[in-house]
Motif scaffolding. Structure first.
Motif, PDB file in Angstrom:
ATOM      1  N   HIS A 119       0.853  -1.195   0.000  1.00 46.13           N
ATOM      2  CA  HIS A 119       0.000   0.000   0.000  1.00 46.13           C
ATOM      3  C   HIS A 119       0.887   1.244   0.000  1.00 46.13           C
ATOM      4  O   HIS A 119       2.088   1.168   0.283  1.00 46.13           O
ATOM      5  CB  HIS A 119      -0.951   0.012   1.203  1.00 46.13           C
ATOM      6  CG  HIS A 119      -0.267   0.058   2.534  1.00 46.13           C
ATOM      7  ND1 HIS A 119       0.354  -1.032   3.102  1.00 46.13           N
ATOM      8  CD2 HIS A 119      -0.113   1.073   3.421  1.00 46.13           C
ATOM      9  CE1 HIS A 119       0.856  -0.713   4.281  1.00 46.13           C
ATOM     10  NE2 HIS A 119       0.596   0.556   4.502  1.00 46.13           N
ATOM     11  N   THR A 120       0.269   2.347  -0.347  1.00 51.63           N
ATOM     12  CA  THR A 120       1.002   3.617  -0.400  1.00 51.63           C
ATOM     13  C   THR A 120       0.207   4.697   0.317  1.00 51.63           C
ATOM     14  O   THR A 120      -0.996   4.559   0.562  1.00 51.63           O
ATOM     15  CB  THR A 120       1.239   4.073  -1.861  1.00 51.63           C
ATOM     16  OG1 THR A 120      -0.034   4.275  -2.498  1.00 51.63           O
ATOM     17  CG2 THR A 120       2.060   3.050  -2.630  1.00 51.63           C
ATOM     18  N   ALA A 121       0.910   5.755   0.653  1.00 46.81           N
ATOM     19  CA  ALA A 121       0.273   6.961   1.195  1.00 46.81           C
ATOM     20  C   ALA A 121       0.781   8.154   0.398  1.00 46.81           C
ATOM     21  O   ALA A 121       1.870   8.106  -0.194  1.00 46.81           O
ATOM     22  CB  ALA A 121       0.587   7.130   2.685  1.00 46.81           C
ATOM     23  N   ILE A 122      -0.009   9.193   0.394  1.00 43.59           N
ATOM     24  CA  ILE A 122       0.370  10.430  -0.281  1.00 43.59           C
ATOM     25  C   ILE A 122       0.748  11.464   0.774  1.00 43.59           C
ATOM     26  O   ILE A 122       0.034  11.646   1.764  1.00 43.59           O
ATOM     27  CB  ILE A 122      -0.796  10.968  -1.134  1.00 43.59           C
ATOM     28  CG1 ILE A 122      -1.172   9.962  -2.227  1.00 43.59           C
ATOM     29  CG2 ILE A 122      -0.429  12.322  -1.755  1.00 43.59           C
ATOM     30  CD1 ILE A 122      -0.071   9.693  -3.211  1.00 43.59           C
ATOM     31  N   GLY A 123       1.874  12.118   0.557  1.00 39.87           N
ATOM     32  CA  GLY A 123       2.293  13.206   1.441  1.00 39.87           C
ATOM     33  C   GLY A 123       1.976  14.544   0.813  1.00 39.87           C
ATOM     34  O   GLY A 123       2.438  14.859  -0.288  1.00 39.87           O
ATOM     35  N   ILE A 124       1.156  15.341   1.503  1.00 39.47           N
ATOM     36  CA  ILE A 124       0.775  16.674   1.007  1.00 39.47           C
ATOM     37  C   ILE A 124       1.489  17.721   1.855  1.00 39.47           C
ATOM     38  O   ILE A 124       1.336  17.743   3.082  1.00 39.47           O
ATOM     39  CB  ILE A 124      -0.740  16.888   1.089  1.00 39.47           C
ATOM     40  CG1 ILE A 124      -1.472  15.798   0.308  1.00 39.47           C
ATOM     41  CG2 ILE A 124      -1.117  18.274   0.571  1.00 39.47           C
ATOM     42  CD1 ILE A 124      -2.977  15.854   0.453  1.00 39.47           C
ATOM     43  N   PRO A 125       2.277  18.604   1.241  1.00 36.47           N
ATOM     44  CA  PRO A 125       3.015  19.587   2.032  1.00 36.47           C
ATOM     45  C   PRO A 125       2.167  20.809   2.386  1.00 36.47           C
ATOM     46  O   PRO A 125       1.370  21.293   1.579  1.00 36.47           O
ATOM     47  CB  PRO A 125       4.168  19.979   1.112  1.00 36.47           C
ATOM     48  CG  PRO A 125       3.647  19.757  -0.268  1.00 36.47           C
ATOM     49  CD  PRO A 125       2.654  18.640  -0.191  1.00 36.47           C
ATOM     50  N   PHE A 126       2.356  21.280   3.603  1.00 35.28           N
ATOM     51  CA  PHE A 126       1.780  22.531   4.080  1.00 35.28           C
ATOM     52  C   PHE A 126       2.942  23.422   4.522  1.00 35.28           C
ATOM     53  O   PHE A 126       3.729  23.038   5.385  1.00 35.28           O
ATOM     54  CB  PHE A 126       0.827  22.292   5.254  1.00 35.28           C
ATOM     55  CG  PHE A 126      -0.486  21.675   4.866  1.00 35.28           C
ATOM     56  CD1 PHE A 126      -1.660  22.437   4.854  1.00 35.28           C
ATOM     57  CD2 PHE A 126      -0.569  20.338   4.510  1.00 35.28           C
ATOM     58  CE1 PHE A 126      -2.877  21.880   4.491  1.00 35.28           C
ATOM     59  CE2 PHE A 126      -1.775  19.764   4.151  1.00 35.28           C
ATOM     60  CZ  PHE A 126      -2.940  20.541   4.139  1.00 35.28           C
ATOM     61  N   ASP A 127       3.041  24.598   3.919  1.00 35.02           N
ATOM     62  CA  ASP A 127       4.182  25.479   4.160  1.00 35.02           C
ATOM     63  C   ASP A 127       3.820  26.615   5.102  1.00 35.02           C
ATOM     64  O   ASP A 127       2.770  27.265   4.949  1.00 35.02           O
ATOM     65  CB  ASP A 127       4.687  26.070   2.843  1.00 35.02           C
ATOM     66  CG  ASP A 127       5.349  25.027   1.961  1.00 35.02           C
ATOM     67  OD1 ASP A 127       5.560  23.898   2.446  1.00 35.02           O
ATOM     68  OD2 ASP A 127       5.653  25.347   0.800  1.00 35.02           O
ATOM     69  N   THR A 128       4.701  26.879   6.057  1.00 32.60           N
ATOM     70  CA  THR A 128       4.544  27.972   7.005  1.00 32.60           C
ATOM     71  C   THR A 128       5.748  28.892   6.904  1.00 32.60           C
ATOM     72  O   THR A 128       6.892  28.407   6.883  1.00 32.60           O
ATOM     73  CB  THR A 128       4.432  27.426   8.445  1.00 32.60           C
ATOM     74  OG1 THR A 128       3.292  26.563   8.531  1.00 32.60           O
ATOM     75  CG2 THR A 128       4.284  28.546   9.461  1.00 32.60           C
TER      76      THR A 128
END
Length: 839
Positions: free
Chosen positions: A220-229
């Motif tokens: 299985h896989t997961a998706i990494g979504i970036p959030f920038d601060t």
């Protein structure tokens, strides 16, 4: 076109201008257009959000120009990988670093609101456990202030460390819903998502050149979504980035399962993947918890390394010069899997040969060790690795094989050395030693205080030091004076600036100039008055939140940090019980009034630490109600200690408790924050205490307790805690008073586990250090009676705290480990280009 450009520049400047009128208008616009509210229906949170967006707008121009500058030039970027980032509240820090605090205060006041009340609306994200995360935040602040290109990488935990409530004296964990009302400081970047693999198996194949390669087929896989601060520097145009990764499923909705009535199964993949970034440090007392922790580590590491490689390939044709453009720092062992993941990416995804990939990996990574506690040097079972990260296990075995073959060549016939150095720990169940992986795969290994680094060299990692002494280097921690003095202690900051100017905020050694004022009666009077006002502010908070009335003129004796046996909060509370017994035996005794203030969280699965919290609260319940005490002794446990609460506590402290068992605390950063705010330290020769004492002077530090060699020697000879119990009547009276149920309504079983641990094991040498601690506290009391002397000592502590700026630490990292240089960010060119685009 000329006129249009000039016109647009004016409009752009006005839109994000810093005048009071422009700020006021932007504040109102954001309330209306972003929050969708007007004054009559706006909540305090709406006003906070509108103000936060107003500030973020003013950061964006600098932020985007910073990004563009790094892309346009050949710069070396520092990538700081950390499982924790305790950034604290952003609004106040942004006001300070942009130097517009007073302008915004006036704009808010002109809008009929109170800035202090809006600042309190911001949640304090608990994306860290304590010192590790706070240090990471300080380092990001210093990197931006020093204009060093840098990106921080971590996890965007939906729930941070729990909020702590105290019920019947016990810690109760409550979810930290910091995202409940949204986060105005972050920008989601869905276009920069990456995929992370888990489970499955590997298979060998041959590439188009006939070379043997390995392909990982995940289950299985997961998706990494970036959030920038944005992370703004102080008095500079540089705004660096903190990129936190959120986990989502690669295929989050099974439409066929839903139509078949399997509603849970339809979203099971989504739920499994999102769990990865759900909560900070899940309890690892279960196999499921341990697996989730490893999933979190590989998740944020893989996301970050893929992002780093992607950034590099935007500018360069291949990865062979990656170590020249990237310096990756591993903040403790949590990101140590980076070594294996980087090798996987270079070998499998980018088809490099092993030797080239290994050379790049070693030159790119550096490792900071933060602990001397064996249980914190992470180990993962081979069986867990095999099921979750099969390809990484293969790579680790290959790294280990090559490494041990080298060791056999260097030290033939020393099988014991091979066993100690191996990345795989043999035993009933084989385990992967993550600290060993970090040491082998990095070009630098550093401790975080002089003593800590020496103990790494000669104890914890001595075999690696034997192999590579040139790898080991010390980098004593530091904290940012912008948040921890300027923002936290504005009146003291103003007094200091009035005397020596403002350059101390970026050159903390300038505080030495304050030594000239230690005998100035007016300056000392002002100093003392500011401390008293800070104490009154904390006393008001305590009264409101805990219902305990505090004598502001009492000595504020404070210990706030993570609750752990080695930090010895229970040594402090034993001394409180001793003082209480003295008062009960002689109600008219003349003692210096004391307020003992504790704060900190215990790990959810750490029973003994929770029992210490219960003991503190039980003692407080008895002492604070006893008429014999007559306001001479108060005990307070402040729930939910956090960065924002620390900003209230550090400026109010008279005495800083840094009383860990010698040889157990790596460094500490709270000790530095207390010192910078004029608290005197009572402490052991442990961690950075040693260097604080060296800097401020022996006479301005209250030292007690066994040294590290004495601790080792006493344990080697067979330490017997009962000897101290039997031969010290005061200690015996304290232990007996607790054991008999005096502080537990007659329940003799409640604190029995804690008392038994002290009586029969006392791993952290409380009994051995008890009398020295009590005697030292007597010296503290006698010194406090002479307020003129105490104030002079406090001024000298601040004046000599310059070494403990994170700016100094980061400069050392840049010069000696990362070889990174400052890059100036200019706004003029960007403003012209942006205006031309609009025109």
């Amino acid at each position: 076109m000329e006129t249009s450009v000039q016109s647009n520049i004016k409009i752009e400047d006005d839109r994000t201008g810093l005048s009071v009128e422009t700020l006021k208008r932007a504040f109102a616009d954001n309330l209306f257009y972003i929050q969708g509210k007007y004054n009559a229906i706006a909540t305090p949170n709406d006003y906070y959000m509108a103000l936060a967006y107003t500030l973020r707008d003013r950061l964006l121009q600098r932020w985007l120009k910073t990004v563009k500058t790094y892309l346009d030039r050949d710069v070396k970027i520092v990538y700081y990988l950390s499982a924790e980032f305790l950034m604290g509240r952003h609004l106040g820090n942004s006001l300070i670093n942009l130097e517009i605090y007073e302008s915004v205060r006036q704009a808010v006041q002109a809008s009929g609101l109170n800035l202090d009340e809006l600042l309190e609306q911001e949640p304090d994200p608990g994306l860290g456990n304590g010192g590790l995360g706070r240090l990471a935040a300080c380092f990001l602040d210093s990197l931006a202030t020093l204009e060093i290109p840098a990106i921080g990488y971590g996890i965007r935990y939906e729930f941070g460390i729990f909020n702590q409530s105290i019920q019947d004296g016990w810690q109760v964990e409550i979810p930290d819903k910091w995202l409940r009302f949204g986060n105005p400081w972050e920008i989601e970047r869905p276009d920069a998502t990456v995929e992370v693999k888990f489970g499955g198996h590997t298979e060998v194949y041959h590439d188009d050149k006939g070379q043997e390669r390995v392909r990982w087929i995940p289950s299985h896989t997961a998706i990494g979504i970036p959030f920038d601060t944005p992370v703004p520097g102080y008095d500079t145009n540089t705004v660096n980035t903190l990129r936190l990764w959120k986990a989502e499923a690669g295929d989050d909705f099974n439409f066929q399962a839903f139509n078949a009535g399997d509603y849970d199964g339809a979203v099971s993949s989504k739920m499994r993947s999102e769990t990865i970034s759900k909560v900070l440090y899940p309890n690892d007392n279960t196999p499921q918890g341990r697996q989730l922790r490893l999933e979190q580590q590989i998740f944020f590491v893989s996301c970050s390394l893929q992002d780093i490689i992607r950034n590099h390939l935007r500018k360069y044709k291949n990865l062979e010069n990656l170590h020249e453009t990237a310096a990756i720092q591993l903040n403790d062992t949590h990101p140590a899997i980076s070594i294996a993941e980087m090798m996987r990416l270079l070998l499998d995804e980018h088809k490099m040969d092993w030797d080239v990939a290994w050379r790049i990996t070693q030159r790119t990574f550096a490792y900071t060790n933060h602990t001397l506690m064996p249980e914190a040097l992470e180990r993962w079972t081979v069986s867990l690795f095999s099921s979750l990260l099969p390809r990484h296990l293969e790579i680790i075995y290959e790294i280990n094989n090559r490494f041990l073959n080298d060791v056999k060549t260097w030290y033939p016939g020393d099988d014991a050395l091979l066993s100690r150095l191996s990345l795989i720990e043999e035993g009933q169940e084989k385990q992967v030693r993550m600290a060993h992986l970090a040491c082998v795969g990095s070009h630098s290994v550093n401790g975080v205080a002089a003593l800590h680094t020496e103990l790494l060299k000669h104890d914890v990692l001595k075999d690696f030091y034997k192999l590579w002494p040139e790898k080991f280097i010390n980098k004593t921690n530091g904290v940012t004076p912008r948040r921890w003095v300027l923002l936290s202690n504005p009146k003291l900051s103003a007094l200091i600036t009035a005397k020596i100017g403002k350059t101390w905020l970026t050159h903390l050694d300038e505080l030495r100039k304050l030594e000239a004022y230690t005998d100035d009666p007016v300056f000392c009077k002002d100093w003392h008055q500011i401390k008293r006002e800070n104490k009154a502010k904390l006393a008001e908070y305590i009264q409101y939140h805990s219902g305990v009335e505090i004598n502001v003129d009492s000595l504020f004796d404070i210990q706030v940090k993570r609750i752990h046996e080695y930090k010895r909060q229970h040594l402090a509370i034993l001394q409180v019980v001793g003082l209480y017994i003295k008062i009960k035996n002689n109600p008219n005794i003349d003692i210096v009034p004391r307020t003992f203030i504790f704060g900190g969280k215990a790990a959810p699965g750490y029973f003994m630490a929770k029992l210490v919290i219960k003991l503190i609260n039980s003692v407080a319940n008895v002492v604070n109600k006893d008429p014999d005490v007559r306001n001479r002794l108060k005990v307070v446990f402040l729930p939910n200690f956090s960065a924002s609460l620390g900003q209230l506590i550090y400026p109010a402290a008279d005495l800083s408790e840094q009383i860990s068992t010698a040889g157990k605390e790596a460094s500490g950063t709270g000790n530095m924050k207390f010192t910078m705010n004029g608290a005197l330290t009572i402490g052991t020769l442990d961690g950075a205490n040693i260097e604080i004492r060296e800097e401020v002077g022996d006479e301005n530090f209250f030292l007690f307790g066994l040294t590290t060699p004495e601790v080792y020697d006493m344990k080697a000879k067979g330490y017997n805690p009962q000897h101290f119990y039997q031969t010290n009547p005061e200690l015996k009276a304290v232990i007996d008073r607790i054991s008999m149920g005096y502080f537990s309504s007659g329940d003799t079983e409640l604190f029995k586990p804690l008392i038994d641990s002290l009586m029969y094991h006392d791993d952290y040498m409380l009994f051995a250090d008890y009398q020295a601690y009590v005697d030292c506290q007597e010296r503290v009391s006698e010194t406090y009676r002479d307020q003129k002397k105490w104030t002079k000592m406090a001024i000298l502590n601040v004046a000599r705290s310059g070494k403990f700026s994170a700016d100094r630490t980061i400069k050392e990292y840049c010069d000696e480990i990362w070889h990174a240089k400052p890059v100036k960010v200019s706004l003029e060119e960007y403003t012209q280009a942006h205006a031309t685009l609009k025109g």
